[in-house]
Design a protein around this motif. Structure first.
Motif, PDB file in Angstrom:
ATOM      1  N   HIS A 152       0.785  -1.356   0.087  1.00 16.36           N
ATOM      2  CA  HIS A 152      -0.154  -0.017  -0.010  1.00 16.36           C
ATOM      3  C   HIS A 152       0.896   1.312   0.072  1.00 16.36           C
ATOM      4  O   HIS A 152       0.532   2.272  -0.720  1.00 16.36           O
ATOM      5  CB  HIS A 152      -1.000   0.125   1.013  1.00 16.36           C
ATOM      6  N   MET A 153       2.014   1.094   0.890  1.00 20.32           N
ATOM      7  CA  MET A 153       2.814   2.496   0.994  1.00 20.32           C
ATOM      8  C   MET A 153       3.535   2.501  -0.260  1.00 20.32           C
ATOM      9  O   MET A 153       3.557   3.910  -0.911  1.00 20.32           O
ATOM     10  CB  MET A 153       3.668   2.236   2.091  1.00 20.32           C
ATOM     11  N   ILE A 154       4.051   1.634  -1.107  1.00 16.33           N
ATOM     12  CA  ILE A 154       4.461   1.598  -2.289  1.00 16.33           C
ATOM     13  C   ILE A 154       3.608   2.319  -3.488  1.00 16.33           C
ATOM     14  O   ILE A 154       3.996   3.257  -4.139  1.00 16.33           O
ATOM     15  CB  ILE A 154       5.231   0.454  -2.929  1.00 16.33           C
ATOM     16  N   GLU A 155       2.294   1.954  -3.414  1.00 16.71           N
ATOM     17  CA  GLU A 155       1.234   2.410  -4.253  1.00 16.71           C
ATOM     18  C   GLU A 155       1.144   3.999  -3.886  1.00 16.71           C
ATOM     19  O   GLU A 155       0.963   4.764  -4.687  1.00 16.71           O
ATOM     20  CB  GLU A 155      -0.101   1.654  -4.086  1.00 16.71           C
ATOM     21  N   GLU A 156       1.260   4.183  -2.584  1.00 18.13           N
ATOM     22  CA  GLU A 156       0.669   5.673  -2.106  1.00 18.13           C
ATOM     23  C   GLU A 156       1.885   6.643  -2.616  1.00 18.13           C
ATOM     24  O   GLU A 156       1.589   7.692  -3.324  1.00 18.13           O
ATOM     25  CB  GLU A 156       0.557   5.821  -0.672  1.00 18.13           C
ATOM     26  N   TYR A 157       3.137   6.027  -2.185  1.00 19.75           N
ATOM     27  CA  TYR A 157       4.039   7.140  -2.821  1.00 19.75           C
ATOM     28  C   TYR A 157       4.243   7.201  -4.455  1.00 19.75           C
ATOM     29  O   TYR A 157       4.226   8.384  -5.108  1.00 19.75           O
ATOM     30  CB  TYR A 157       5.484   6.454  -2.599  1.00 19.75           C
ATOM     31  N   ALA A 158       3.804   6.223  -5.244  1.00 21.69           N
ATOM     32  CA  ALA A 158       3.824   6.133  -6.723  1.00 21.69           C
ATOM     33  C   ALA A 158       2.930   7.190  -6.973  1.00 21.69           C
ATOM     34  O   ALA A 158       3.220   7.861  -8.131  1.00 21.69           O
ATOM     35  CB  ALA A 158       3.691   4.573  -7.289  1.00 21.69           C
ATOM     36  N   ARG A 159       1.561   7.160  -6.516  1.00 23.92           N
ATOM     37  CA  ARG A 159       0.594   8.019  -7.029  1.00 23.92           C
ATOM     38  C   ARG A 159       0.892   9.487  -6.796  1.00 23.92           C
ATOM     39  O   ARG A 159       0.896  10.257  -7.507  1.00 23.92           O
ATOM     40  CB  ARG A 159      -0.597   7.594  -6.197  1.00 23.92           C
ATOM     41  N   HIS A 160       1.382   9.672  -5.466  1.00 23.57           N
ATOM     42  CA  HIS A 160       1.752  11.296  -5.052  1.00 23.57           C
ATOM     43  C   HIS A 160       3.041  11.622  -5.992  1.00 23.57           C
ATOM     44  O   HIS A 160       3.337  12.533  -6.009  1.00 23.57           O
ATOM     45  CB  HIS A 160       1.842  11.163  -3.594  1.00 23.57           C
ATOM     46  N   ASN A 161       3.895  10.625  -6.100  1.00 21.17           N
ATOM     47  CA  ASN A 161       5.070  11.080  -6.827  1.00 21.17           C
ATOM     48  C   ASN A 161       4.531  11.574  -8.175  1.00 21.17           C
ATOM     49  O   ASN A 161       5.441  12.522  -8.841  1.00 21.17           O
ATOM     50  CB  ASN A 161       6.048   9.909  -7.113  1.00 21.17           C
ATOM     51  N   GLY A 162       3.569  10.992  -8.825  1.00 27.13           N
ATOM     52  CA  GLY A 162       3.121  11.602 -10.222  1.00 27.13           C
ATOM     53  C   GLY A 162       2.496  12.817 -10.050  1.00 27.13           C
ATOM     54  O   GLY A 162       2.872  13.716 -10.855  1.00 27.13           O
ATOM     55  N   HIS A 163       1.959  13.176  -8.727  1.00 24.48           N
ATOM     56  CA  HIS A 163       1.422  14.625  -8.497  1.00 24.48           C
ATOM     57  C   HIS A 163       2.835  15.578  -8.257  1.00 24.48           C
ATOM     58  O   HIS A 163       2.694  16.468  -8.942  1.00 24.48           O
ATOM     59  CB  HIS A 163       0.722  14.735  -7.147  1.00 24.48           C
ATOM     60  N   ALA A 164       3.583  15.061  -7.611  1.00 22.82           N
ATOM     61  CA  ALA A 164       4.975  15.745  -7.524  1.00 22.82           C
ATOM     62  C   ALA A 164       5.646  15.962  -8.923  1.00 22.82           C
ATOM     63  O   ALA A 164       6.233  17.367  -8.900  1.00 22.82           O
ATOM     64  CB  ALA A 164       5.876  14.955  -6.584  1.00 22.82           C
ATOM     65  N   ALA A 170       5.609  22.567 -13.047  1.00 22.68           N
ATOM     66  CA  ALA A 170       4.934  24.033 -13.041  1.00 22.68           C
ATOM     67  C   ALA A 170       5.646  25.107 -12.352  1.00 22.68           C
ATOM     68  O   ALA A 170       5.624  26.010 -12.455  1.00 22.68           O
ATOM     69  CB  ALA A 170       3.379  23.865 -12.421  1.00 22.68           C
ATOM     70  N   ILE A 171       6.566  24.563 -11.430  1.00 21.50           N
ATOM     71  CA  ILE A 171       7.170  25.366 -10.754  1.00 21.50           C
ATOM     72  C   ILE A 171       8.489  25.981 -11.205  1.00 21.50           C
ATOM     73  O   ILE A 171       8.872  27.200 -11.436  1.00 21.50           O
ATOM     74  CB  ILE A 171       7.909  24.773  -9.223  1.00 21.50           C
ATOM     75  N   ASP A 172       9.251  25.038 -11.783  1.00 14.67           N
ATOM     76  CA  ASP A 172      10.574  25.487 -12.437  1.00 14.67           C
ATOM     77  C   ASP A 172      10.895  24.638 -13.841  1.00 14.67           C
ATOM     78  O   ASP A 172      11.881  25.084 -14.474  1.00 14.67           O
ATOM     79  CB  ASP A 172      11.743  25.623 -11.575  1.00 14.67           C
ATOM     80  N   GLY A 173       9.869  23.905 -14.599  1.00 11.66           N
ATOM     81  CA  GLY A 173      10.221  23.275 -15.500  1.00 11.66           C
ATOM     82  C   GLY A 173      10.951  21.895 -15.445  1.00 11.66           C
ATOM     83  O   GLY A 173      11.402  21.299 -16.531  1.00 11.66           O
ATOM     84  N   VAL A 174      11.373  21.503 -14.220  1.00 12.23           N
ATOM     85  CA  VAL A 174      12.239  20.349 -14.070  1.00 12.23           C
ATOM     86  C   VAL A 174      11.270  19.119 -14.325  1.00 12.23           C
ATOM     87  O   VAL A 174      10.109  19.027 -13.632  1.00 12.23           O
ATOM     88  CB  VAL A 174      13.089  20.469 -12.779  1.00 12.23           C
ATOM     89  N   THR A 175      11.847  18.217 -15.180  1.00 16.92           N
ATOM     90  CA  THR A 175      11.099  17.150 -15.276  1.00 16.92           C
ATOM     91  C   THR A 175      11.998  15.693 -15.084  1.00 16.92           C
ATOM     92  O   THR A 175      13.161  16.213 -15.074  1.00 16.92           O
ATOM     93  CB  THR A 175      10.406  16.730 -16.752  1.00 16.92           C
ATOM     94  N   GLY A 176      11.464  14.615 -14.990  1.00 15.39           N
ATOM     95  CA  GLY A 176      12.474  13.622 -14.964  1.00 15.39           C
ATOM     96  C   GLY A 176      11.608  12.301 -14.173  1.00 15.39           C
ATOM     97  O   GLY A 176      10.409  12.488 -14.259  1.00 15.39           O
ATOM     98  N   GLU A 177      12.431  11.272 -14.433  1.00 13.77           N
ATOM     99  CA  GLU A 177      11.563  10.029 -13.588  1.00 13.77           C
ATOM    100  C   GLU A 177      11.635  10.101 -12.113  1.00 13.77           C
ATOM    101  O   GLU A 177      12.021  11.006 -11.574  1.00 13.77           O
ATOM    102  CB  GLU A 177      12.466   8.788 -13.713  1.00 13.77           C
TER     103      GLU A 177
END
Length: 177
Positions: A152-164, A170-177
């Motif tokens: 569950h925690m791995i799923e929770e982080y994966a979902r919120h890392n997508g938000h991140a 949006a803040i500074d244009g930085v993208t990445g994995e």
């Protein structure tokens, strides 16, 4: 305005071959580090910047939320620790997200790291099949294994890392994995 800047992070990578426990811990650490990586190099003000109106979602809010979630699942529910809540959830069920305007980013990152250390200590040597009883919002109770909590925690982080990802771009244009 604070001049504190989120430190750089050397993200640990998940193991490619290992026993189940090592794999679960490895993937969880990878996602923990990924969230920190999304915050690296940003000022406290940038970390408190909302993603897009009307959302109040911020990178700092995500760090605070994951601190709460780690504490709740691993230490309060699984380990049965009687710990105080980190925020006033009676006043606002989403307090970790909605009170970042006055938040101290440095203190919140320290709390996140301290919680992870405490979680790792609370789960060290515990069997993945060990269970705790968790009450659902509808009042029913379920026995949940430590294995389930890791997944569950791995799923929770994966979902919120997508938000991140989206917030950081949006803040500074930085993208990445």
């Amino acid at each position: 305005m604070t001049t504190w800047t989120a430190p750089a992070i050397d993200r640990r990578h998940e193991p490619y071959r290992a026993d189940e426990r090592t794999m679960l811990e490895g993937w969880l650490n990878y996602h923990r580090d990924t969230l920190l990586l999304k915050c690296a190099g940003l000022t406290g003000e940038q970390l408190r910047t909302a993603s897009a109106s009307p959302s109040t979602l911020t990178l700092l809010g995500l760090v605070r939320h994951m601190t709460v979630v780690e504490r709740s699942w691993f230490r309060q529910r699984f380990a049965g620790a009687d710990l105080p809540e980190l925020y006033d959830f009676d006043a606002d069920p989403d307090a970790e997200f909605n009170t970042v305007d006055t938040a101290d980013a440095e203190a919140d990152f320290a709390a996140f790291r301290a919680e992870i250390t405490a979680v790792d200590a609370a789960t060290a040597g515990r069997d993945l099949d060990e269970v705790c009883t968790v009450k659902r919002r509808d009042g029913t109770a379920n026995e949940i294994s430590l294995r389930w909590i890791y997944l569950h925690m791995i799923e929770e982080y994966a979902r919120h890392n997508g938000h991140a990802d989206l917030i950081r771009e949006a803040i500074d244009g930085v993208t990445g994995e």
